[in-house]
Design an enzyme around this catalytic site. Sequence first.
Site, PDB file in Angstrom:
ATOM      1  N   HIS A 187     100.225 -66.560 -47.413  1.00 26.83           N
ATOM      2  CA  HIS A 187     101.516 -66.046 -46.937  1.00 26.83           C
ATOM      3  C   HIS A 187     102.394 -65.613 -48.110  1.00 26.83           C
ATOM      4  O   HIS A 187     103.001 -64.535 -48.075  1.00 26.83           O
ATOM      5  CB  HIS A 187     102.236 -67.118 -46.128  1.00 26.83           C
ATOM      6  CG  HIS A 187     103.547 -66.663 -45.569  1.00 26.83           C
ATOM      7  ND1 HIS A 187     103.696 -66.225 -44.278  1.00 26.83           N
ATOM      8  CD2 HIS A 187     104.782 -66.556 -46.135  1.00 26.83           C
ATOM      9  CE1 HIS A 187     104.946 -65.860 -44.073  1.00 26.83           C
ATOM     10  NE2 HIS A 187     105.626 -66.058 -45.182  1.00 26.83           N
ATOM     11  N   GLU A 191     103.444 -61.551 -48.915  1.00 21.48           N
ATOM     12  CA  GLU A 191     104.827 -61.070 -48.995  1.00 21.48           C
ATOM     13  C   GLU A 191     105.092 -60.384 -50.331  1.00 21.48           C
ATOM     14  O   GLU A 191     105.752 -59.339 -50.387  1.00 21.48           O
ATOM     15  CB  GLU A 191     105.805 -62.225 -48.791  1.00 21.48           C
ATOM     16  CG  GLU A 191     105.881 -62.750 -47.369  1.00 21.48           C
ATOM     17  CD  GLU A 191     106.437 -61.722 -46.396  1.00 21.48           C
ATOM     18  OE1 GLU A 191     107.168 -60.811 -46.845  1.00 21.48           O
ATOM     19  OE2 GLU A 191     106.135 -61.816 -45.197  1.00 21.48           O
ATOM     20  N   LYS A 194     103.246 -57.065 -50.476  1.00 25.42           N
ATOM     21  CA  LYS A 194     103.908 -56.130 -49.563  1.00 25.42           C
ATOM     22  C   LYS A 194     105.130 -55.509 -50.233  1.00 25.42           C
ATOM     23  O   LYS A 194     105.349 -54.301 -50.178  1.00 25.42           O
ATOM     24  CB  LYS A 194     104.307 -56.883 -48.290  1.00 25.42           C
ATOM     25  CG  LYS A 194     104.619 -56.011 -47.108  1.00 25.42           C
ATOM     26  CD  LYS A 194     104.768 -56.846 -45.847  1.00 25.42           C
ATOM     27  CE  LYS A 194     105.937 -57.806 -45.975  1.00 25.42           C
ATOM     28  NZ  LYS A 194     106.244 -58.447 -44.666  1.00 25.42           N
ATOM     29  N   ASN A 195     105.931 -56.358 -50.909  1.00 25.33           N
ATOM     30  CA  ASN A 195     107.116 -55.849 -51.604  1.00 25.33           C
ATOM     31  C   ASN A 195     106.739 -54.938 -52.767  1.00 25.33           C
ATOM     32  O   ASN A 195     107.366 -53.896 -52.987  1.00 25.33           O
ATOM     33  CB  ASN A 195     107.961 -57.018 -52.112  1.00 25.33           C
ATOM     34  CG  ASN A 195     108.665 -57.758 -50.989  1.00 25.33           C
ATOM     35  OD1 ASN A 195     108.782 -57.257 -49.877  1.00 25.33           O
ATOM     36  ND2 ASN A 195     109.124 -58.971 -51.274  1.00 25.33           N
TER      37      ASN A 195
END
Length: 359
Positions: A187, A191, A194-195
């Site tokens: 997780h 994240e 993704k950023n």
Amino acid sequence: PRIFRITRKDQPVPKQMERYSRFSPSPLSIKQFLDFEYESKSPEDPQVFNNFLQVLIKVRNRHNDGIPTVAQGVIEYKEKFGFDPFISSNIQYFVGRFYTSRISFPMVINQHTLLFGGDTNPAHPKHVGSIGPTCNVADVVRDAYETAKMVCDQNNLVAPELEVEELNAKAPDKPIQVVYVSSHLFHILFELFKNSMRGTVELHEDRKEGYSAVKTLVTLGKKDLSIKISDLDGSVPLRKIDRLFNNMYATAPRPSLEPTRASPLAGLGYGLPISRLYARYFQGDLKVYSMEGVGTDAVIYLKALSSESFERLPVFNKSAWRHYKTMPEADDWSNPSREPRDASKYKAKQDKIKTNRTF
């Protein structure tokens, strides 16, 4: 419901409830709370055991959308009432503790259902419940990257490549493996990737190919496992770094939550805050370092020793309640109270005022 049945006048109040009602906050553990329902039933009974398992699964599934729902509520609150430093501080405090609880409860429930429900994850057959005794960090990095790449492709039709390097100080010739909950690590990495991908693609949106790769360095020492993710996404100014972990701040426009083919890549403001909570849950941390105009380094710190990876949970007591009552004190250092002024826009505004006065 059970509480109604045991509080009717024609039935005596259980001694446990009478005793625990004297405490504030309640000291009930999950086991003691469940004793109210299962005090007269034998845990050895297969039917009772199966019913208990199904209740846990139902509770877990019922709260699957809890975090996105709260995140959406925080954004809607800000849009309607604006930003207030004191209220924001209280919301940040509450939401951080709430999200940590939302990490903890599924962790406990999943551990029980996986160990006693007869279900195993075919992708991780050697896991003890949800805990990987030999979690291969580089493999989790690649899995998280591939998932983030798929989301980025859906939204932008392109995604940067990945470069991974490992430095194992404890055993230089072996891959880095630790005892950890691989879903938590996945997780956090998802994240961050993704950023990085969104920032890189948006900065170089005129390009059709040749995006700079997202570089990942995994290191293992005697005490710490560190994962550094580096990109060339232009980053943000230093003064905005703290905002990245604020639940009332998002770097992307608020996405539409209507059902679509593509999942929202960003915009609800809980990605980085909850990723840091996942890292801190087992005594780790997440830091972000910025070089504006160049890129960002995000570093995940985790405990290398499982004996030091104990849970970090919120305690609900009078100290927690006082946090909401304490007014913020005045800053004892000089600090600008607003965003830096754009001199060009300010000068144009003043010239317009002078012109209007002339006429």
